[in-house]
Structure formats: C-alpha cells, structure tokens
Design an enzyme around this catalytic site. Structure first.
Site, PDB file in Angstrom:
ATOM      1  N   HIS A 221       0.817  -1.216   0.000  1.00 13.75           N
ATOM      2  CA  HIS A 221       0.000   0.000   0.000  1.00 13.75           C
ATOM      3  C   HIS A 221       0.850   1.266   0.000  1.00 13.75           C
ATOM      4  O   HIS A 221       0.332   2.362  -0.256  1.00 13.75           O
ATOM      5  CB  HIS A 221      -0.941   0.001   1.209  1.00 13.75           C
ATOM      6  CG  HIS A 221      -2.237   0.712   0.949  1.00 13.75           C
ATOM      7  ND1 HIS A 221      -2.484   1.451  -0.181  1.00 13.75           N
ATOM      8  CD2 HIS A 221      -3.370   0.803   1.685  1.00 13.75           C
ATOM      9  CE1 HIS A 221      -3.682   1.963  -0.145  1.00 13.75           C
ATOM     10  NE2 HIS A 221      -4.262   1.592   0.985  1.00 13.75           N
ATOM     11  N   ARG A 222       2.154   1.147   0.249  1.00 10.28           N
ATOM     12  CA  ARG A 222       3.026   2.315   0.158  1.00 10.28           C
ATOM     13  C   ARG A 222       3.232   2.744  -1.285  1.00 10.28           C
ATOM     14  O   ARG A 222       3.539   3.908  -1.568  1.00 10.28           O
ATOM     15  CB  ARG A 222       4.392   2.009   0.797  1.00 10.28           C
ATOM     16  CG  ARG A 222       4.349   1.719   2.282  1.00 10.28           C
ATOM     17  CD  ARG A 222       5.700   1.239   2.777  1.00 10.28           C
ATOM     18  NE  ARG A 222       6.122   0.001   2.129  1.00 10.28           N
ATOM     19  CZ  ARG A 222       7.292  -0.606   2.365  1.00 10.28           C
ATOM     20  NH1 ARG A 222       8.153  -0.063   3.223  1.00 10.28           N
ATOM     21  NH2 ARG A 222       7.598  -1.721   1.750  1.00 10.28           N
TER      22      ARG A 222
END
Length: 564
Positions: free
Chosen positions: A537-538
């Site tokens: 998700h980064r």
C-alpha cells in the site's frame, strides 16, 4: 614533513556502483593501514573499504547514501612525507593484485585443466555457484574409500536463499576429503581428491589457491539463520536496548573511541536487529564480534527486560503502550503423545523472510474473479493437438503471459522500493511458487515477455521439477519482478499471499469452478477462477489494484486481448 594523500575505492569486483551505508571515521581521526574507513553495500553483499595507509583524516569526500565505484575518492589523509611518496604505486599495485586475484575463473590463468590418466588422481572443486561469493557446507555426503560416479552428489551447501548439492565431475574412489561441515567454500574451492577408474578421465579445473583465498575475503554475503535453540532473530527488542537501523553515522555523531571490530555481515545483522555494536563484547579472534555475540546480547537484553517487568511477561512496543506477550512455553507431552520434528532448512529460511515481509510491508488484498471458460477450452484443445510432441499447456503459462501484459499496462506493479525511490523495471522476470517436499520455493522465469506460451509451459515445468528435486541454482531464484502463487490444483476460494520483497505485489490463484452467470436472458454455467492480488500500500492504492485485477481478468476471459 607531511603530505595529503587521496584514499580511493579499490577494485570491488563485479559491482559498478555500491552505496555507502556507514562512515567509520571522522575528520581528525588517526587511522592505521588496513583500518576500515567506510561500509558499502550492494543488493548482494556489504563490505568494508580499508585504508591503504596510516595517517590523520583531513577531509571526507563522501557522505551516507552516496554511490561510489572503483576510483572514487573516500577521504584525504595526512601522511608522513616518505610514506606519501610511496603510497600511489603501492596502492596501484594493491589494486592490480586485487583485480588479478578476482578475475573470472574462465580467464586465462585463473584455473588450469589437469588431464588425468586412468588410475590417476584428480581434484574435484566447487563449480560456478551463481552470485554467491561463499556458501556454507551443511552436509558431507561421501567419505574416504567411497566410490562415486560422475554427477554423484558430494556435499550439500547452503546460502541464505537456497541449499544445493555439489556433484562430482569425475568417477572414482575418494582418497581425501578437503572440507567439513561448517566450512565456507567458493567457486574453485577444493572438495576432495579422487582416484580415477576406467578410461581416460575428463579434465578437472583446479582453482589457484590465491583465488580461492581472495574469494573467501571478498564479501560476507550471508546471515546465518538460528538453530532451534537460538533466539528468534526477528523478535522485538525493547526500546531501551534498541537503536534505529537508519540512525545516522555521520562523522559528527561518532564518539572518539575505537570502532567495534566486526565483519560487514555482522554489522548488517546487528543493524537489522537494531543492536548497537558498541555495547557488544566480542569473543572472536582479537575480540572480533561474531553473530553469536550479537544473538547473546539480544537474548540477554530481552531476558533483563522481561525480569524487570510484571509477571505478564510482556514486552513494550515503542511508546505505544501496546505489548507483545512472550512466546508460551508448553509441555505438550502432558496432554498426550507427541512427536518433535525439526523444521526443514527451506522452511527456516523462508519463515524468517515471510515474517520480515509481513511485518514490514503494509499488505492489502484485492479479490476478483475471471471467466476462463473459453481459455480452458483452448488449453484442452492445444494439449490434444500437441499430445505427441510432449508439450503440456498449463493454466499457469497463460496466466504468466497475461500478467506480463498487465505489468506493461500498469508499470507500478513491476517495481521495487529503494529508500524513497521507486525503481521501475524494464524487464519481466516472473516468479512462481513451487510446492516441494521440504516447503515452498520460488523459481523465476526470466524474460517472460520474450517467450511463447509453449516455451513458458515447458520452462516452468522444468523449473518446478528442479525445485522438487532440490537442484535449483541460486541464479534461478533471483531477479523476480512479480510472483504468482497458484493453489489451483489443491483448492480454496481466496487467500492473502505474502509479498515477496523487494517486489510490490503478488498474485494468488485458487481452484476454478463452474458458477451460474446471468447472460441477460438466462443463467449459464461458466468456469470462474478466483484472483487474490496482495499489494504494497506504500506504492499502490486500492483503485489501481482493482484496475489491475479487473484488467487481468479481462485478458483471461478473452485471451485475444493479450495481442493488443
């Protein structure tokens, strides 16, 4: 009279550039010849760069995070006049010597073929083992007096990614074994001596002793995993015993004391655990700090922290107020019969990697479905048409081809994080999880974008067989861009596969099944396959992941789209 001498990076082998991860001296420090000045790190190894002369540091020419290569100036050293005059040729000679000693094994003079007559003696050496400078001997499979055939396994070696068997290049009787369990060996290291039998034996390469010695000193690339009686190296260390792995080692922050005496691999190991080596007592030769010293320090720190806390035996995590309970110790035998079975080497290795990836990567999973009714019909038809040729088309081969097309449309998925930078890859190497008797391994299919589906099917089948037989080479498990974990032959509906760092996504595929699908007028049976896409998700947000999965599903539903 003193002079200024530039200290430069010597020959560092096959690496064009390496990153500076530690500055071990500051302006004003006095250094001795061969004292370490900086630590550099590539994607495969870390190593210390020593000083070629003794003197006082007058200025530093690099800082943390800089990329350096052979010839880059590290610092200016004030040395005695007579030493300075001799330094340049000495340094050049040392670099030349290093370059010669590290030349490839196939270069002239690096090794020599030794013709062996029938009944003579031949030396069997370690062949090319890929990108690893050294690997550890974990098993010796023969003894003096044993008869071996060509390709018979002699020893088992292990890196931090895989274990492999080293075969014999000749047939004969073992007259001497040159290695033992625990030894580190490299390409060209002597394994054993054979008394050959039969006809004229093939030539056997014998590495020059200097080359083997230099290879052993080049870079320590592996961090050993703990045996069952050692501490968990991924355990949370209480904050009072922890230093940030990304803490600055800038010259102004360096205390005026002697630096800890430890190898690059031990320094990296300590950084991963958040241990300040200045607090660790070395028990090695000349008080050198070993990995066992680091483990003992962490174990003592944890024990001390536990004893000073309440009887709940919990460990505080940072300043969050949360706590992690100590692992429960249970005498299972008092509840019934048990059998203790040690974990396989692959599970020990993959377990540590999976734990790190799960803790450090913020995983999110997007679940979707794809209609593969027509694709399955095509696969069955192709298998029937190619029955005599021996080519077997698998659904995995089609999925790999579709994934490559999706990676081209969504390049963020074909990337890796490197600090604050996103490295977008222009090649397409696809890993796939292979189930073996000892656990999962991930072979990598190189340049999948350049291969036909029949070639992909053939190569994945060959790699899977090598994995099951435990004969995958390290190079066959490296360089992956994206991984596919398929449970299609087993079952399940959806799951959350763990991302294989440093990749940013992984696709999980479960067993397909027929479902009633509304076509606008009536329900008809369609073959549906579940897709589980885990992503970092980064790097990737939910909308992009949903688009990737939907696009992949459209390719599988109508495979003609792959050609567009």
């Amino acid at each position: 009279m003193s002079k200024l001498l530039e200290i430069k990076v010597p020959d560092i082998g096959d690496f064009s550039e390496v990153e500076v991860i530690e500055l071990l001296v500051a302006v004003g420090d006095r250094v001795e010849a061969e004292q370490s000045l900086i630590t550099v790190e590539s994607d495969k190894a870390s190593m210390e760069i020593p000083s070629s002369d003794a003197g006082v540091v007058k200025s530093l020419k690099i800082k943390l995070g800089d990329k350096v290569k052979e010839g880059s100036v590290i610092l200016e050293l004030e040395v005695a006049g007579d030493v300075a005059e001799q330094a340049a040729p000495v340094t050049a000679a040392a670099q030349t010597s290093a370059a010669v000693s590290q030349e490839p094994a196939d270069a002239p003079g690096a090794e020599q073929a030794v013709p062996v007559a029938a009944g003579g003696t031949v030396s069997v050496v370690v062949p090319d083992i890929g990108d690893f400078s050294e690997v550890e001997v974990i098993e010796v499979l023969v003894a003096v007096g044993d008869k071996v055939e060509v390709e018979s396994s002699l020893i088992t070696v292990e890196s931090d990614k895989a274990s492999m068997e080293i075969p014999s290049s000749h047939a004969g009787t073992v007259t001497a074994v040159a290695v033992k369990v625990g030894d580190k060996v490299a390409k060209g290291s002597l394994v054993l001596e054979l008394s050959t039998i039969g006809a004229q034996a093939s030539t056997a390469p014998v590495a020059a002793p200097a080359q083997a010695q230099q290879a052993g000193q080049a870079a320590e690339t592996m961090v050993k995993l703990p045996s069952s009686d050692r501490i968990d190296e991924t355990a949370t260390i209480p904050s009072e015993f922890r230093v940030s792995p990304t803490a600055s080692y800038a010259p102004t922050a360096l205390p005026s004391r002697n630096l800890p005496h430890a190898s690059p691999s031990v320094r990296k190991f300590a950084r991963e655990l958040g241990v300040d080596l200045a607090q660790v007592t070395g028990t090695g030769d000349k008080h050198r700090i070993t990995q066992d010293d680091v483990r003992k320090y962490v174990k003592a720190a944890l024990t001390a922290a536990m004893s000073t806390r309440s009887t709940t035996t919990s460990t505080s995590v940072g300043g969050s107020g949360l706590s992690v309970l100590g692992w429960p110790k249970v005498d299972f035998a008092k509840f019934g019969p048990i059998e203790a079975k040690p974990l396989s080497r692959i599970k020990k290795i993959s377990g540590a990697n999976l734990h790190r990836n799960w803790v450090m990567i913020p995983h999110v999973t997007n679940n979707d479905e794809a209609d593969i009714t027509e694709l399955e019909a095509l696969r069955v038809k192709l298998n029937k048409e190619n029955e005599k040729s021996g080519i077997k088309f698998t659904m995995l081969a089609f999925i790999i081809k579709a994934v490559v097309a999706a990676l081209k449309k969504f390049p963020e998925f074909n990337a890796s994080l490197d600090g604050d930078q996103l490295v977008l890859k222009k090649y397409f190497h696809i890993g796939f999880a292979a189930d073996t008797p000892n656990g999962l391994v991930v072979p990598v299919l190189k340049d999948a974008d350049k291969k036909s589906i029949s070639n992909i099917a053939k190569e994945t089948s060959e790699l899977a067989k090598l994995a099951r037989d435990g004969k995958l080479a390290p190079s066959q498990m490296q360089g992956g861009c994206f991984t596919i974990s398929s449970l299609g032959g087993i079952g399940g509906t959806t799951f959350t596969p763990i991302i294989n760092a440093p990749e940013v996504a992984i696709l999980g595929v479960c067993r397909s099944s027929y479902k009633p699908v509304w076509n606008g007028q009536t329900f008809e049976p369609r073959l549906i396959i579940p897709l589980s896409l885990s992503y970092d998700h980064r790097v990737i947000d939910g909308a992009l992941a949903a688009r990737f999965n939907a696009y992949l599903g459209s390719l599988l539903a109508d495979f003609r789209r792959v050609l567009i």
